[in-house]
Scaffold this motif. Structure first.
Motif, short mmCIF file in Angstrom:
data_model
loop_
_atom_site.label_atom_id
_atom_site.label_comp_id
_atom_site.label_asym_id
_atom_site.label_seq_id
_atom_site.Cartn_x
_atom_site.Cartn_y
_atom_site.Cartn_z
N LEU A 1 22.40 -27.65 15.78
CA LEU A 1 23.86 -26.94 15.29
C LEU A 1 24.93 -27.77 16.02
N GLN A 2 26.08 -27.72 15.77
CA GLN A 2 27.37 -28.36 16.44
C GLN A 2 27.74 -27.32 17.51
N LEU A 3 28.28 -28.12 18.61
CA LEU A 3 28.52 -27.21 19.81
C LEU A 3 30.05 -27.66 19.92
N ILE A 4 31.09 -27.46 19.18
CA ILE A 4 32.63 -27.77 19.55
C ILE A 4 33.05 -27.16 20.79
N ASP A 5 32.61 -26.01 21.01
CA ASP A 5 32.83 -25.24 22.06
C ASP A 5 31.79 -25.09 23.23
N ARG A 6 31.56 -25.98 24.18
CA ARG A 6 30.76 -26.22 24.99
C ARG A 6 30.82 -24.89 26.06
N ARG A 7 31.97 -24.16 25.97
CA ARG A 7 31.99 -22.70 26.94
C ARG A 7 30.80 -21.81 26.70
N LEU A 8 30.47 -22.00 25.26
CA LEU A 8 29.31 -21.19 24.92
C LEU A 8 28.09 -21.02 25.86
N THR A 9 27.91 -22.44 26.34
CA THR A 9 26.74 -22.47 26.84
C THR A 9 26.79 -21.99 28.43
N ASP A 10 27.93 -21.86 28.98
CA ASP A 10 28.22 -21.28 30.07
C ASP A 10 28.03 -19.48 30.06
N ILE A 11 28.23 -19.20 29.01
CA ILE A 11 28.06 -17.69 28.67
C ILE A 11 26.60 -17.33 28.39
N TYR A 12 25.91 -18.08 27.58
CA TYR A 12 24.51 -18.09 27.25
C TYR A 12 23.93 -19.44 27.60
N PRO A 13 23.35 -19.60 28.78
CA PRO A 13 22.72 -20.69 29.10
C PRO A 13 21.58 -21.24 28.18
N VAL A 14 21.84 -22.71 27.85
CA VAL A 14 20.49 -23.14 27.01
C VAL A 14 20.57 -24.56 27.31
N ASP A 15 19.23 -25.15 27.15
CA ASP A 15 19.09 -26.71 27.45
C ASP A 15 19.55 -27.20 25.97
N VAL A 16 20.22 -28.60 26.22
CA VAL A 16 20.99 -29.16 25.24
C VAL A 16 20.42 -30.65 25.44
N TRP A 17 19.99 -31.13 24.32
CA TRP A 17 19.63 -32.38 23.98
C TRP A 17 20.51 -33.12 22.90
N PRO A 18 21.06 -34.26 22.96
CA PRO A 18 21.37 -35.03 21.75
C PRO A 18 20.27 -35.37 20.91
N LEU A 19 20.47 -35.45 19.68
CA LEU A 19 19.31 -35.83 18.72
C LEU A 19 19.14 -37.39 18.58
N PRO A 20 17.74 -37.78 18.17
CA PRO A 20 17.80 -39.05 18.15
C PRO A 20 18.83 -39.84 17.20
N LYS A 21 18.81 -41.22 17.51
CA LYS A 21 19.81 -41.96 16.75
C LYS A 21 19.55 -41.70 15.12
N GLY A 22 20.64 -41.70 14.20
CA GLY A 22 20.55 -41.21 12.88
C GLY A 22 20.46 -39.88 12.53
N GLY A 23 20.92 -38.99 13.57
CA GLY A 23 21.05 -37.45 13.28
C GLY A 23 22.08 -37.13 12.50
N PRO A 24 22.25 -36.09 12.19
CA PRO A 24 23.46 -35.57 11.10
C PRO A 24 24.66 -35.31 12.20
N VAL A 25 26.00 -35.88 11.49
CA VAL A 25 27.06 -35.66 12.19
C VAL A 25 27.87 -34.60 11.39
N PHE A 26 28.64 -33.83 12.38
CA PHE A 26 29.48 -32.86 11.86
C PHE A 26 30.80 -33.42 11.99
N GLU A 27 31.63 -33.55 10.86
CA GLU A 27 33.15 -34.07 10.87
C GLU A 27 34.13 -32.83 10.58
N LEU A 28 34.93 -32.62 11.50
CA LEU A 28 35.72 -31.35 11.14
C LEU A 28 37.46 -31.89 10.78
N GLY A 29 37.89 -31.26 10.07
CA GLY A 29 39.48 -32.01 9.68
C GLY A 29 39.87 -30.86 8.81
#
Length: 310
Positions: free
Chosen positions: A247-275
């Protein structure tokens, strides 16, 4: 080319880095980078030397700022005259998952700077909200960029670009929670997906569609344990040990409330564009610009992990 791109360029020159300019302009560094690339395409020449670890302005960038600064300063003075008041009513759409992240700070910003502009928010998916703008039911919407592009008559203003990430339950040992700076290798990532249940992002959303396509490319036929449309709910489920998610994690404060391990995807993974999407003929209206400014301010706060300012 929008005037704000020249204002952002001036901020980059004055502050020395994209990150510092983003703070001053109430934008994200990725939005600053996108504006600079658009400006380079507009003038037809590179404005920065990107050969080293840090970008450095070329003479063309300094010349452009020197040329535009007098006009920009005069326009800014006109905008700030007390007699010029932004007022009106805007019907705006905001992706449901982004409402608690962006609306409080954006509304506080408008209350301070444009108290006579009222906002009526509406929730929905990116596809639904974009269609509402096209049909005239909404004046603007904060959405994920459609993968097939915008329909004719609509205007797109980029806010942020962010790669999707892989999240998994936190390490069992105290302090073992990990936010990796390296991406998982494709083989390692595939093995982890096979070994865990999948907490899927709703396929009716743009993000969910991208995430589903990516997971099923790596693990064909993978079935999900549950499908949710809320990033907060998904992170909570993963934190509880129920599986992984992409998923996208625009608000990283979520992982302070709900601890998880977070890893970037390998090169070429999907990109979320917000506008922000508006109708082309209304994109430059003062109420629209005031709302865009407020949203950029709110997104900058969220990206920095800071609460809405009162």
């Amino acid at each position: 080319m929008k005037l704000e791109a020249f204002q952002t360029l001036a901020a980059v020159i004055a502050e020395g880095t994209f990150a510092a300019a983003a703070h001053v302009r109430h934008m994200t560094p990725s939005a600053v980078s996108m504006q600079m690339k658009q400006l380079e395409q507009y003038v037809g020449k590179p404005l920065f030397d990107r050969s080293g670890q840090h970008v450095r302005p070329r003479p063309a960038a300094l010349e452009l700022v020197e040329t535009m600064s007098p006009a920009l300063n005069m326009l800014e003075a006109l905008r700030r005259r007390p007699s010029i008041v932004v007022e009106g009513h805007l019907r705006v759409g905001v992706i449901e998952a982004l409402q608690p992240i962006l609306l409080p700070a954006a509304m506080l910003h408008l209350r301070e700077y444009h108290p006579r502009l009222t906002i009526a928010p509406q929730r929905g998916t990116s596809v639904q909200l974009t269609e509402e703008v096209k049909a005239g039911g909404l004046d603007a919407a904060i959405v994920a960029r459609p993968q097939r592009g915008l329909r004719a008559g609509l205007h797109w203003t980029p806010l942020a670009s962010q790669s999707l990430v892989f999240i998994a339950p936190p390490g069992r040992k105290a302090g073992a929670r990990e936010t990796a700076h390296r991406a998982l290798g494709t083989v390692e990532l595939t093995n982890r997906m096979r070994a865990m249940d999948w907490v899927r992002y709703d396929r009716a959303t743009t993000t969910g569609t991208m995430a589903t396509r990516y997971v099923q490319q790596l693990v064909p036929g993978k079935r999900s344990l549950v499908e949710l449309g809320s990033a907060a709910a998904i992170v909570a489920m993963v934190s509880a040990g129920l599986g992984f998610s992409v998923l996208q994690l625009i608000d990283r404060r979520l992982t302070d409330i709900y601890p998880v391990d977070v890893w970037p995807l390998p090169k070429g993974g999907p990109v979320f564009e917000l506008g922000v999407v508006t109708r082309q003929v209304e994109a430059e209206d003062r109420p629209q610009q005031a709302w865009l400014e407020a949203v950029q301010h709110a997104l900058a706060l969220a990206s920095a992990g800071r609460p809405a300012e009162r």
